[in-house]
Write an enzyme that holds these catalytic residues in place. Structure first.
Site, short mmCIF file in Angstrom:
data_model
loop_
_atom_site.label_atom_id
_atom_site.label_comp_id
_atom_site.label_asym_id
_atom_site.label_seq_id
_atom_site.Cartn_x
_atom_site.Cartn_y
_atom_site.Cartn_z
CG HIS A 178 7.21 -9.68 8.13
ND1 HIS A 178 7.03 -9.93 6.78
CD2 HIS A 178 8.53 -9.84 8.38
CE1 HIS A 178 8.19 -10.22 6.25
NE2 HIS A 178 9.13 -10.16 7.18
CB ILE A 181 -1.06 0.01 1.13
CG1 ILE A 181 -0.45 -0.36 2.47
CG2 ILE A 181 -2.20 -0.92 0.81
CD1 ILE A 181 -1.47 -0.44 3.57
C1 GRF Z 1 0.78 -14.97 7.35
O1 GRF Z 1 1.77 -15.93 7.48
C2 GRF Z 1 1.33 -13.57 7.50
O2 GRF Z 1 2.49 -13.53 8.26
C3 GRF Z 1 1.65 -13.18 6.08
O3 GRF Z 1 0.65 -13.79 5.30
C4 GRF Z 1 0.18 -14.96 5.96
C5 GRF Z 1 -1.32 -14.88 5.98
O4 GRF Z 1 -1.92 -16.09 6.27
N1 GRF Z 1 1.70 -11.75 5.96
P1 GRF Z 1 -3.50 -16.20 6.41
O5 GRF Z 1 -4.14 -15.67 5.12
O6 GRF Z 1 -3.93 -15.40 7.59
O7 GRF Z 1 -3.77 -17.67 6.58
#
Ligand code: GRF
Length: 212
Positions: free
Chosen positions: A115, A99
């Site tokens: 993250h 974004i």
């Molecule tokens: C997570 O592992 C997060 O750290 C990353 O994307 C993934 C999302 O997983 N940014 P979900 O869609 O919540 O299962």
């Protein structure tokens, strides 16, 4: 006596692109009354087939597929929706687009991201000191679990942090280490990290709610 802060109203907009398992963790915590005062006001996906949309609808949460044509248009529409749904905080729950700085600076400390790596205090810097004292690189951007495997570190983790214009460099709200096991692949490591994230995201929302 109940802590006043705990019941402060917090309306979340979750931005997703995929599975939405972290969104599910929030929905479950809310349903189990572990997050009093917190509500998912709206879920927005940039992907029509994001499973997270189904998860939201199952919990009777408004969910919207907003096609990504241009960043500018998408963000403009999101800003309108945030107003319409009286959103207090945005959670990027597996949202796979970058974004703009303009959008981010509109909502200082009001956008939370998950993250799958360890981000140091304050968010900046290229190294992280793990609990056993070893110094590991900070893995930012896509495929952070794979980056950790390729770097040969023994520990990685996940961080929930406030979003700043620099990618994956905002101040952490909470984070946890996840040990790397022999034979780990990107998938096994990612899955183990996700299990931790499902607790972390709930914890982070609670911490944020108490701060605002
Ligand atoms: C997570 O592992 C997060 O750290 C990353 O994307 C993934 C999302 O997983 N940014 P979900 O869609 O919540 O299962």
């Amino acid at each position: 006596m109940e802590d006043q802060h705990i019941n402060k109203r917090l309306r979340i907009a979750a931005l997703i692109s995929g599975s939405g398992s972290n969104l599910q963790a929030l929905l479950d915590a809310i349903e189990a009354r572990h997050l009093p005062g917190v509500e998912i006001a709206l879920v927005i996906s940039n992907k029509a087939n994001a499973f997270g949309l189904q998860r939201a609808l199952k919990h009777k949460v408004p969910a919207l597929y907003l096609p990504w044509r241009t960043r500018e248009e998408w963000e403009r529409r999101v800003i309108d929706l945030l107003q319409l749904f009286q959103v207090d905080v945005i959670v990027l729950a597996g949202f796979m687009r970058i974004i703009s700085a303009d959008f981010i600076t509109r909502y200082p400390e009001r956008i939370i991201n998950l993250h799958p790596a360890l981000i140091p205090d304050g968010g900046k810097g290229d190294t992280y000191t793990t609990s056993d004292g070893s110094l590991i690189p900070v893995f930012r951007g896509m495929h952070a679990p794979l980056q950790a495997l390729e770097a040969g570190v023994r520990v990685t983790g996940s961080t929930v942090h406030y979003v700043v214009p620099e990618v994956d460099a905002g101040p952490p709200i909470c984070r946890r280490e996840v040990p790397i096991e022999a034979g780990d692949t990107e998938d096994t490591l990612q899955e183990r990290i996700k299990k931790v994230e499902h607790q972390l995201i709930v914890e982070a929302v609670k911490i944020h709610q108490q701060r605002v």
